[in-house]
Design an enzyme around this catalytic site. Structure first.
Site, PDB file in Angstrom:
ATOM      1  N   LYS A   1      43.839  35.360  52.002  1.00 36.65           N
ATOM      2  CA  LYS A   1      44.411  35.808  53.272  1.00 36.65           C
ATOM      3  C   LYS A   1      45.146  37.142  53.143  1.00 36.65           C
ATOM      4  O   LYS A   1      45.332  37.843  54.126  1.00 36.65           O
ATOM      5  CB  LYS A   1      45.327  34.737  53.841  1.00 36.65           C
ATOM      6  CG  LYS A   1      44.539  33.472  54.143  1.00 36.65           C
ATOM      7  CD  LYS A   1      45.149  32.618  55.199  1.00 36.65           C
ATOM      8  CE  LYS A   1      44.195  31.524  55.642  1.00 36.65           C
ATOM      9  NZ  LYS A   1      43.828  30.581  54.579  1.00 36.65           N
TER      10      LYS A   1
HETATM   11  C1  LIG Z   1      42.713  29.755  54.682  1.00 34.24           C
HETATM   12  C2  LIG Z   1      42.046  29.303  53.427  1.00 34.24           C
HETATM   13  C3  LIG Z   1      40.719  28.820  53.429  1.00 34.24           C
HETATM   14  C4  LIG Z   1      39.917  28.663  54.706  1.00 34.24           C
HETATM   15  O1  LIG Z   1      39.544  29.889  55.267  1.00 34.24           O
HETATM   16  P1  LIG Z   1      39.093  29.997  56.789  1.00 34.24           P
HETATM   17  O2  LIG Z   1      38.983  31.433  57.084  1.00 34.24           O
HETATM   18  O3  LIG Z   1      40.171  29.319  57.586  1.00 34.24           O
HETATM   19  O4  LIG Z   1      37.782  29.278  56.907  1.00 34.24           O
HETATM   20  C5  LIG Z   1      40.144  28.478  52.216  1.00 34.24           C
HETATM   21  N1  LIG Z   1      40.843  28.560  51.054  1.00 34.24           N
HETATM   22  C6  LIG Z   1      42.111  29.015  51.027  1.00 34.24           C
HETATM   23  C7  LIG Z   1      42.819  29.071  49.724  1.00 34.24           C
HETATM   24  C8  LIG Z   1      42.765  29.410  52.195  1.00 34.24           C
HETATM   25  O5  LIG Z   1      44.034  29.858  52.148  1.00 34.24           O
END
Ligand SMILES: *Cc1c(COP(=O)(O)O)cnc(C)c1O
Length: 454
Positions: free
Chosen positions: A110
């Site tokens: 993120k």
């Molecule tokens: C947010 C997240 C996901 C999922 O990603 P999306 O974009 O919501 O599908 C997967 N793994 C981790 C570690 C995350 O923080």
């Protein structure tokens, strides 16, 4: 470049306006009015540094951001990543790679989009002279990434609500040990749904929203979608030439809100030669069920070892729906209304196209972590592990590594017998936790923001 709403009931807007708004006024999500063809650009992009690639890519969309500003923005966005290649592609064996997206300040993917969004907010404040109060709810990674993108920024206060005692201890430390005076982590006495409900309620209080100049951090901002396209291009150019040209390349994406994998699909629509995309879920498998049956039906959230994928409604799915419905906003509105009213929807004659889907329960996650270590000496976090549930041995495959294993020391210790570490997390362990505890009531949070907001 203009951006349209998936629901088609408001006028197209420029990049800055779409980013500032987050959600479109008609309740839809923003998408580019048309998609550029990036194929002719790929040869020229093949040797650029990550930030330069980001500049070239975003330049196609952010046409109302000046070149100098965009340059500044991308330079600032990736500087805090601990790896020189920002998103290194690690080969496990011939034909199988992990794209490590966890070298940013909070050790989860993120950071890629959030660092960018933080810079965009800073620009916005510079231009309008208006300070903002950022408000969001988190079950862990999003809140930490948001806080670290706005840390110490002049003119911004950031309020992140999370369920007390229900985020991983290290995730809480990432939010509550920053020492920055503009950060307010709020532990509420309730669950994640309560936190989200309070945030929604405060945003729909128009007087309060306007008075405090509230801004959202959530997974549906256009800047996040575009920021996540870049590493697909980056990964592709790092692959051997034979793989790049074979056209059967598969990206496997550990998926929750469908934000990450949607960015991959969008990049494919722009011409990146991706053969197939795999939606990898944990036991919360609403998207697995959709992509294998055409039925979209939400159920209760089951807490899992991969908590950032524990979702019930995939908030970015609406963007995909727009294209699935032949770019028809009326059809999108119909589906969204049906989902709101009944919690389910079936796509007639559904064709998964370039998608496939897999799922992994907690037991399988542990087995995979064990196998990856036994076969390759590779330590995968529980989210990344979901990506290895069902690898196609005949295809070149890139699994997206979405979090650093050191963020989930208990699971790794229980499975492999040791705890992975990361310097960024070790430093947090000795810092004081500063958090604010509030009841799960909108009024209490409203009063807190009025007192501490800018
Ligand atoms: C947010 C997240 C996901 C999922 O990603 P999306 O974009 O919501 O599908 C997967 N793994 C981790 C570690 C995350 O923080």
């Amino acid at each position: 470049m203009k951006f349209i709403s998936t629901r088609g009931q408001c006028a197209p807007v420029g990049f800055n306006a779409a980013v500032a708004a987050g959600l479109a006024p008609d309740g839809g999500l923003y998408l580019p009015e048309r998609l550029p063809d990036i194929r002719p650009l790929l040869p020229r992009w093949s040797n650029l540094a990550y930030a330069d690639l980001a500049y070239e890519f975003l330049h196609l969309f952010a046409t109302d951001v000046s070149s100098a500003e965009l340059r500044n923005l991308v330079d600032r966005s990736y500087i805090r990543f601990a790896h020189p290649d920002v998103a290194p592609l690690v080969e496990l064996r011939d034909g199988l790679w992990v794209l490590e997206l966890f070298h940013g300040p909070t050790l989860a993917f993120k950071d890629f989009a959030m660092q960018l969004l933080g810079g965009l907010y800073a620009n916005q404040i510079l231009h309008t002279g208006q300070f903002i109060n950022v408000l969001g709810a988190t079950s862990g990674d999003t809140g930490a990434a948001a806080i670290h993108s706005l840390l110490g920024l002049e003119g911004v206060r950031i309020f992140i609500l999370y369920p007390r005692g229900r985020v991983a201890p290290l995730q809480e430390r990432q939010m509550a040990c920053t020492g920055a005076s503009n950060v307010f982590p709020i532990a509420i006495n309730g669950n994640f749904d309560d936190a989200q409900r309070i945030v929604k309620e405060l945003f729909s209080d128009h007087a309060f929203h306007a008075k405090m100049r509230l801004s959202a951090v959530n997974s549906i901002n256009l800047a996040r979608t575009l920021g996540q396209c870049i590493y697909y291009i980056h990964a592709w150019r790092r692959l051997p030439e034979a793989v790049r040209e074979a056209k059967d390349l598969e990206f496997i994406v550990p998926t929750g809100n469908f934000g990450n994998i949607f960015a991959g699909w969008l990049t494919r629509q722009m011409g990146l030669p991706i053969g197939r995309l795999c939606v990898a879920t944990n036991q919360n498998d609403i998207l697995y069920r959709f992509f294998t049956s055409g039925r979209y039906e939400s159920g209760p959230v089951l807490p899992s070892l991969a908590p950032s994928m524990d979702i019930q409604v995939a908030s970015n799915f609406e963007r995909f729906l727009y294209y699935l419905d032949q770019n028809d906003p009326a059809a999108v509105r119909g589906v969204m209304e049906q989902l709101r009213a009944t919690g389910k929807w079936t796509c007639e004659n559904f064709d998964p196209g370039v998608f496939r889907a897999t799922h992994a329960n907690d037991e399988e996650i542990r087995e995979i972590i064990d196998d990856l270590y036994a076969c390759f000496h590779y330590v995968a976090d529980p989210h990344t592990a979901c990506g290895f549930a069902d690898i196609d041995p005949d295809r070149p495959t890139v699994v997206l590594g979405t979090a650093h294993p050191a963020k989930f020391p208990e699971t790794i210790r229980d499975t492999l017998g040791f705890e992975p570490t990361a310097p960024a997390l070790e430093a947090l362990k000795n810092r004081t936790v500063i958090r604010h505890e509030l009841p799960a009531e909108a009024d209490a949070v409203r009063a807190f923001i009025e007192e501490h907001g800018v």
